[in-house]
Write a protein that holds these residues in place. Structure first.
Motif, PDB file in Angstrom:
ATOM      1  N   ILE A  90       2.786   8.851   2.025  1.00 36.39           N
ATOM      2  CA  ILE A  90       2.947   7.487   2.515  1.00 36.39           C
ATOM      3  C   ILE A  90       4.009   7.489   3.616  1.00 36.39           C
ATOM      4  CG2 ILE A  90       3.514   5.109   1.903  1.00 36.39           C
ATOM      5  CD1 ILE A  90       2.736   5.802  -1.000  1.00 36.39           C
ATOM      6  N   ASP A  91       3.622   7.113   4.822  1.00 39.02           N
ATOM      7  CA  ASP A  91       4.555   7.010   5.943  1.00 39.02           C
ATOM      8  C   ASP A  91       4.969   5.549   6.059  1.00 39.02           C
ATOM      9  OD1 ASP A  91       5.909   6.927   8.381  1.00 39.02           O
ATOM     10  OD2 ASP A  91       4.624   8.443   9.298  1.00 39.02           O
ATOM     11  N   THR A  92       6.201   5.239   5.678  1.00 40.29           N
ATOM     12  CA  THR A  92       6.640   3.854   5.557  1.00 40.29           C
ATOM     13  C   THR A  92       7.285   3.293   6.823  1.00 40.29           C
ATOM     14  OG1 THR A  92       8.682   4.684   4.553  1.00 40.29           O
ATOM     15  CG2 THR A  92       6.942   3.912   3.059  1.00 40.29           C
ATOM     16  N   THR A 254      -2.077   8.986   3.376  1.00 40.52           N
ATOM     17  CA  THR A 254      -3.107   8.115   2.818  1.00 40.52           C
ATOM     18  C   THR A 254      -2.761   6.642   2.978  1.00 40.52           C
ATOM     19  OG1 THR A 254      -2.098   8.283   0.619  1.00 40.52           O
ATOM     20  CG2 THR A 254      -3.858   9.846   1.148  1.00 40.52           C
ATOM     21  N   THR A 255      -1.478   6.338   3.200  1.00 43.03           N
ATOM     22  CA  THR A 255      -1.019   4.962   3.390  1.00 43.03           C
ATOM     23  C   THR A 255       0.097   4.972   4.420  1.00 43.03           C
ATOM     24  OG1 THR A 255      -1.542   4.333   1.108  1.00 43.03           O
ATOM     25  CG2 THR A 255       0.044   2.955   2.267  1.00 43.03           C
ATOM     26  N   LEU A 256       0.155   3.917   5.244  1.00 43.09           N
ATOM     27  CA  LEU A 256       1.249   3.813   6.205  1.00 43.09           C
ATOM     28  C   LEU A 256       1.651   2.364   6.373  1.00 43.09           C
ATOM     29  CD1 LEU A 256       0.210   2.536   9.166  1.00 43.09           C
ATOM     30  CD2 LEU A 256      -0.896   4.753   9.323  1.00 43.09           C
ATOM     31  N   MET A 257       2.891   2.179   6.873  1.00 41.63           N
ATOM     32  CA  MET A 257       3.337   0.874   7.325  1.00 41.63           C
ATOM     33  C   MET A 257       3.585   0.923   8.818  1.00 41.63           C
ATOM     34  SD  MET A 257       6.609  -1.570   6.432  1.00 41.63           S
ATOM     35  CE  MET A 257       7.560  -0.961   7.836  1.00 41.63           C
ATOM     36  N   ASP A 258       2.926   0.052   9.550  1.00 45.70           N
ATOM     37  CA  ASP A 258       3.126  -0.082  10.987  1.00 45.70           C
ATOM     38  C   ASP A 258       4.417  -0.856  11.208  1.00 45.70           C
ATOM     39  OD1 ASP A 258       3.083  -0.992  13.649  1.00 45.70           O
ATOM     40  OD2 ASP A 258       0.903  -0.980  13.715  1.00 45.70           O
ATOM     41  N   ALA A 259       5.413  -0.220  11.825  1.00 45.96           N
ATOM     42  CA  ALA A 259       6.739  -0.821  11.955  1.00 45.96           C
ATOM     43  C   ALA A 259       6.910  -1.661  13.211  1.00 45.96           C
ATOM     44  CB  ALA A 259       7.806   0.258  11.908  1.00 45.96           C
ATOM     45  N   GLY A 260       5.815  -2.082  13.846  1.00 44.85           N
ATOM     46  CA  GLY A 260       5.938  -3.064  14.903  1.00 44.85           C
ATOM     47  C   GLY A 260       5.325  -2.667  16.218  1.00 44.85           C
ATOM     48  N   VAL A 465      15.332   6.447  -1.911  1.00 45.58           N
ATOM     49  CA  VAL A 465      15.302   7.007  -0.568  1.00 45.58           C
ATOM     50  C   VAL A 465      13.866   7.317  -0.171  1.00 45.58           C
ATOM     51  CG1 VAL A 465      15.967   8.995   0.833  1.00 45.58           C
ATOM     52  CG2 VAL A 465      17.635   7.914  -0.684  1.00 45.58           C
ATOM     53  N   THR A 466      13.477   6.828   1.015  1.00 50.59           N
ATOM     54  CA  THR A 466      12.136   7.080   1.534  1.00 50.59           C
ATOM     55  C   THR A 466      12.243   7.752   2.899  1.00 50.59           C
ATOM     56  OG1 THR A 466      11.915   4.935   2.670  1.00 50.59           O
ATOM     57  CG2 THR A 466      11.302   5.036   0.339  1.00 50.59           C
ATOM     58  N   LEU A 467      11.168   8.446   3.279  1.00 52.74           N
ATOM     59  CA  LEU A 467      11.128   9.188   4.540  1.00 52.74           C
ATOM     60  C   LEU A 467       9.924   8.747   5.360  1.00 52.74           C
ATOM     61  CD1 LEU A 467      11.861  12.748   3.114  1.00 52.74           C
ATOM     62  CD2 LEU A 467      13.517  11.073   3.960  1.00 52.74           C
ATOM     63  N   TYR A 520       8.163  10.708   0.382  1.00 50.58           N
ATOM     64  CA  TYR A 520       6.867  10.420   0.986  1.00 50.58           C
ATOM     65  C   TYR A 520       5.819   9.981  -0.043  1.00 50.58           C
ATOM     66  CZ  TYR A 520       7.922  12.281   5.665  1.00 50.58           C
ATOM     67  OH  TYR A 520       8.418  12.485   6.931  1.00 50.58           O
ATOM     68  N   THR A 521       6.211   9.890  -1.321  1.00 46.95           N
ATOM     69  CA  THR A 521       5.216   9.552  -2.344  1.00 46.95           C
ATOM     70  C   THR A 521       5.699   8.394  -3.215  1.00 46.95           C
ATOM     71  OG1 THR A 521       6.078  11.380  -3.707  1.00 46.95           O
ATOM     72  CG2 THR A 521       4.149  11.839  -2.343  1.00 46.95           C
ATOM     73  N   ILE A 522       6.249   8.676  -4.387  1.00 52.93           N
ATOM     74  CA  ILE A 522       6.565   7.609  -5.328  1.00 52.93           C
ATOM     75  C   ILE A 522       7.653   6.679  -4.791  1.00 52.93           C
ATOM     76  CG2 ILE A 522       8.167   9.084  -6.625  1.00 52.93           C
ATOM     77  CD1 ILE A 522       5.880   6.224  -7.969  1.00 52.93           C
ATOM     78  N   ASN A 523       8.666   7.228  -4.121  1.00 48.24           N
ATOM     79  CA  ASN A 523       9.705   6.359  -3.571  1.00 48.24           C
ATOM     80  C   ASN A 523       9.154   5.487  -2.452  1.00 48.24           C
ATOM     81  OD1 ASN A 523      11.331   7.714  -5.333  1.00 48.24           O
ATOM     82  ND2 ASN A 523      12.709   8.565  -3.814  1.00 48.24           N
ATOM     83  N   ALA A 524       8.281   6.066  -1.634  1.00 47.91           N
ATOM     84  CA  ALA A 524       7.655   5.297  -0.563  1.00 47.91           C
ATOM     85  C   ALA A 524       6.784   4.184  -1.130  1.00 47.91           C
ATOM     86  CB  ALA A 524       6.823   6.215   0.327  1.00 47.91           C
TER      87      ALA A 524
END
Length: 579
Positions: A90-92, A254-260, A465-467, A520-524
């Motif tokens: 997951i790319d947050t 598999t999942t991402l957040m678009d940061a703008g 903590v997330t990456l 990149y996984t559970i914390n994200a």
């Protein structure tokens, strides 16, 4: 010209309702994935050897023998031949829209347009040769000049005017957050002594004693002037976004957040929605509304709801508002508690004061909308944490997710507050190799520079903590691969095979691979409010996972970036690779 303007916009940083045309994804049915080494990151233990999925969901994780109780005659059996399986990545914090906008032009010699950074003399000599060799070119845009060489006052338009007397010139810096314009470019943009700044201390035109712009333009000061000229054609944008999403998928996301996307959110999300309808959206996509100017805060909630109504779908959702809350230390715009050593009267800027941000957090909590903030400086982090604390005293524990990103400099006494307040700490590990030069450390001074992006200190304090990647152009898109981020989180050095790269201070901020994977996984998943459905491989969660031919724990850490997934599965469907 449009491509030039697009590049200008991005370097300043630095779905749809159901209808008859939507492609219906095939029902994956029930599948037993056996003979695997499964790193579940689940509460009942980290390791398993078999996984059973039914449609989009996981129904069993455990031993191969026990898996037989969950299969029937219609179950497909997949022998993974000892492969390593882990939760989907997951790319947050990334920017598919900007990457799609800032595509490399075919046939352009990148090295021939890259400015030398050895000295000012080399830079001016290069520019003179370029002017002579490209006399026919109507507009010049090149990058990137070294901010450190021009501190503290910055570059001046007159130095460019001597080389380019009439031709508009825009030069990007190596921080990605400021521009150097000559007089013709300022005139073309309509910038003069009467042009208002966008945000004091943050996005503004550096001026001389008479109020005349010097040619140094910081952060987003010129964005409002550029307006709608930033967006390429729909087909080009859609292609660029699609290629970047395919790259992320091929690298395990598999999942991402678009940061703008600044003001181009409609164009970007229309393109993403089109990909979704065509069955070409390979990830779960969390869109945002992006606040980068003070006036945006008053319309942000309604804008996010409008995006949700217009483009929302099963894979394209809108749950978060992003605030570009401060700048960066390289150009003295990051919001700092104490002044910069190079400018004793300057503490950078923040977009809103504590009172206004507190009001907004309270509004988002009532609306059930998450908040994500760009916070590079320690004052920016302090104001954000104070706002959350004030709202919690009035409304109790927040029912939304709040995350602060980048966190280059945080006061040591504020680090424990992340756990206390339930605020997520989001880092950008591909920055750990010193990507932006030495200007930031020079401006901050030795003490503050030594505690830059101290990821393990946050882990030790119990923060979630997330990456993430935070790439903004096609030129750097390759750095978004999560295994690069994991490697650099552990090494705090560039991800090359060299063992000679400088380790970013302090060494105590290096983390371990298990922590990087969790980032990149559970914390994200926790940051996005998805911990009940994603982030680990457990019954009841989505069948989002990555299959690797090599066990990351057996790979030399300096070679971790070479890992490539054999297959990436989202909701039980193979989106990249093959099994």
């Amino acid at each position: 010209m449009r491509r030039v303007v697009c590049c200008l916009a991005g370097l300043l940083l630095l779905g749809c309702s159901e209808d008859a045309t939507r492609v219906v994804r095939p029902e994956p049915g029930k599948v037993l994935y056996g003979n695997a080494l499964i790193y579940t990151q689940g509460a009942d233990g980290p390791w398993a050897e078999a996984l059973v999925t039914d449609g989009e969901d996981i129904v069993f994780v455990g031993s191969g023998r026990d898996a037989e109780r969950f299969v029937d005659e219609n179950t497909r059996r997949m022998d993974l031949r000892g492969a390593f399986v882990m939760p989907g990545l997951i790319d947050t914090h990334t920017h598919p829209g900007l990457v799609g906008t800032l595509q490399l032009e075919e046939g352009v010699d990148r090295e021939a347009q890259t400015l030398p950074t050895r000295s000012k003399e080399d830079l001016y000599s290069f520019l003179q040769r370029y002017a002579d060799d490209h006399f026919w070119q109507p507009f010049v845009m090149l990058g990137s000049w070294d901010v450190h060489q021009f501190l503290p006052d910055g570059p001046r338009k007159e130095d460019l005017d001597r080389i380019f007397k009439y031709k508009p010139v825009v030069l990007t810096d190596n921080s990605g957050h400021s521009l150097w314009l000559n007089s013709s470019a300022l005139w073309l943009a309509g910038v003069d002594e009467d042009t208002p700044d966008l945000s004091p201390g943050l996005s503004y035109f550096v001026r001389d004693a008479d109020g005349e712009p010097t040619g140094w333009v910081k952060e987003f000061a010129i964005m409002a002037i550029l307006g709608d000229y930033l967006v390429p054609g729909k087909d080009e944008l859609k292609q660029g976004i699609g290629e970047y999403l395919d790259f992320l998928s091929a690298n395990g996301v598999t999942t991402l957040m678009d940061a703008g996307n600044f003001g181009s959110h409609d164009a970007v999300y229309e393109a993403v929605s089109d990909l979704d309808r065509e069955g070409k959206l390979p990830v779960r996509y969390f869109g945002t509304f992006h606040i980068w100017a003070p006036e945006h805060i008053d319309v942000a909630v309604e804008e996010l709801k409008a995006l949700r109504e217009k483009y929302g779908s099963n894979r394209l959702v809108f749950e978060t508002i992003k605030i570009h809350f401060d700048g960066v230390a390289e150009i003295l715009t990051a919001g700092m508690l104490e002044p910069y050593v190079t400018e004793p009267d300057n503490r950078g800027g923040v977009l809103f004061d504590t009172e206004r941000l507190t009001e907004f957090v309270a509004e988002l909590n009532r609306e059930g909308i998450d908040l994500h903030l760009h916070t590079v400086g320690d004052r920016a982090a302090r104001v954000a944490l104070d706002a959350v604390e004030r709202v919690q005293k009035e409304q109790g524990r927040l029912g939304i997710e709040v995350s602060l990103s980048h966190l280059e400099t945080v006061a040591p006494e504020d680090i424990p507050r992340f756990k206390q307040l339930g605020v997520h700490a989001n880092f950008t590990p591909h920055w750990f190799g010193g990507l932006f030069g030495t200007a930031g450390a020079h401006n901050l001074g030795e003490e503050r520079a030594f505690r830059s992006q101290v990821i393990q200190h946050f882990v030790d304090a119990g923060a979630n903590v997330t990456l993430s990647s935070d790439v903004v152009s096609e030129d750097e898109a390759h750095r978004a691969a999560p295994f690069i981020g994991m490697q650099m989180s552990v090494t705090r050095r560039e991800y090359t095979d060299s063992r000679e790269d400088i380790v970013m201070d302090p060494p105590s901020a290096r983390t371990i691979l298990e922590t990087a994977m969790s980032g990149y996984t559970i914390n994200a998943a926790r940051q996005l409010g998805l911990a009940e459905s994603q982030g680990s491989l457990e019954p009841g969660k989505k069948a989002d996972f990555v299959v690797l031919d090599r066990n990351p724990f057996d790979v030399e850490i300096q070679r971790l970036h070479t890992l490539e997934p054999r297959a990436v599965v989202v909701g039980g469907v193979v989106e990249s690779g093959s099994l």
